[in-house]
Design a protein around this motif. Structure first.
Motif, PDB file in Angstrom:
ATOM      1  N   PRO A 153      -5.565  -7.926  -1.646  1.00 49.96           N
ATOM      2  CA  PRO A 153      -6.479  -7.697  -2.774  1.00 49.96           C
ATOM      3  C   PRO A 153      -7.705  -8.598  -2.679  1.00 49.96           C
ATOM      4  O   PRO A 153      -7.609  -9.751  -2.256  1.00 49.96           O
ATOM      5  N   CYS A 159       0.852  -1.192   0.000  1.00 46.01           N
ATOM      6  CA  CYS A 159       0.000   0.000   0.000  1.00 46.01           C
ATOM      7  C   CYS A 159       0.886   1.240   0.000  1.00 46.01           C
ATOM      8  O   CYS A 159       1.965   1.236   0.596  1.00 46.01           O
ATOM      9  N   ARG A 165      -8.628  -3.287  -2.169  1.00 43.99           N
ATOM     10  CA  ARG A 165      -7.639  -3.151  -3.241  1.00 43.99           C
ATOM     11  C   ARG A 165      -7.966  -4.116  -4.370  1.00 43.99           C
ATOM     12  O   ARG A 165      -8.484  -5.199  -4.125  1.00 43.99           O
ATOM     13  N   CYS A 191      -4.763  -1.660   4.863  1.00 39.31           N
ATOM     14  CA  CYS A 191      -3.987  -2.240   3.761  1.00 39.31           C
ATOM     15  C   CYS A 191      -4.383  -3.712   3.646  1.00 39.31           C
ATOM     16  O   CYS A 191      -3.574  -4.603   3.896  1.00 39.31           O
TER      17      CYS A 191
END
Length: 196
Positions: free
Chosen positions: A147, A63, A196, A144
């Motif tokens: 994904p 991140c 993300r 953070c």
């Protein structure tokens, strides 16, 4: 068994009026107890149910954010509040979740924190202490997540019934959470997301 009201019908009416007045008094007291506004927290950086601000994102582990703790403002804490504490917790992290921030011993006179209060030293000036988060660093560590699906981050401000908790800077956030839980008068929350 007879009562004095058996002999005077007017007494029964008066007793009913007194009973009604007593009940009305109780109802009024209950309503007044709940007439005040709720304990709430807000931020200039994001809104409840929205996405966390870009400046709050962590700066490591893939991140690339400034990792600044959010600005927070709280209102209508319980009248007997003696100090405040704040936590940020990722409830969607695997296993037990992930602690991003825990702060305690914020004086009762404080009603807001500026953005980046963690790294700027503003909390230290207030006499507050910060936990070691699950990134293994003292202070704030922003979102953070891996994904995939966005994670939910619960930001909680706690009103406490003690001036200070028996904690030291850098102790684990989970330990802060236990101590906070044992002294809480009330709390206010907002939840934000990031993925993300």
């Amino acid at each position: 068994m007879r009562t004095p009201y058996d002999f005077d019908p007017g007494c029964t009416r008066r007793a009913s009026v007194f009973t009604w007045l007593a009940m009305a008094s109780v109802v009024t007291t209950v309503n007044l107890a709940y007439a005040g506004e709720n304990f709430t927290v807000s931020s200039a950086d994001f809104s409840d149910g929205g996405k966390i601000g870009s400046r709050q994102i962590f700066n490591d582990a893939g991140c690339k954010g400034p990792n600044q703790s959010p600005s927070l403002t709280w209102r209508n804490a319980p009248a007997t509040t003696r100090s405040f504490a704040i936590t940020i917790f990722d409830r969607d992290a695997p296993a037990r979740g992930w602690w991003h921030w825990a702060v305690a011993n914020i004086p009762a006179s404080v009603k807001s924190l500026p953005e980046n209060a963690s790294a700027s030293g503003a909390l230290r000036k207030l006499g507050a202490i910060e936990a070691r988060n699950d990134f293994n660093i003292d202070g704030y560590g922003g979102p953070c997540p891996p994904p995939g699906n966005p994670h939910r981050y619960v930001i909680t401000v706690y009103a406490l019934n003690v001036d200070t908790l028996p904690l030291a800077q850098g102790r684990p956030a989970a330990l802060f959470d236990r101590e906070i839980s044992g002294s809480t008068l009330g709390s206010a929350q907002i939840t934000v997301t990031y993925g993300r």
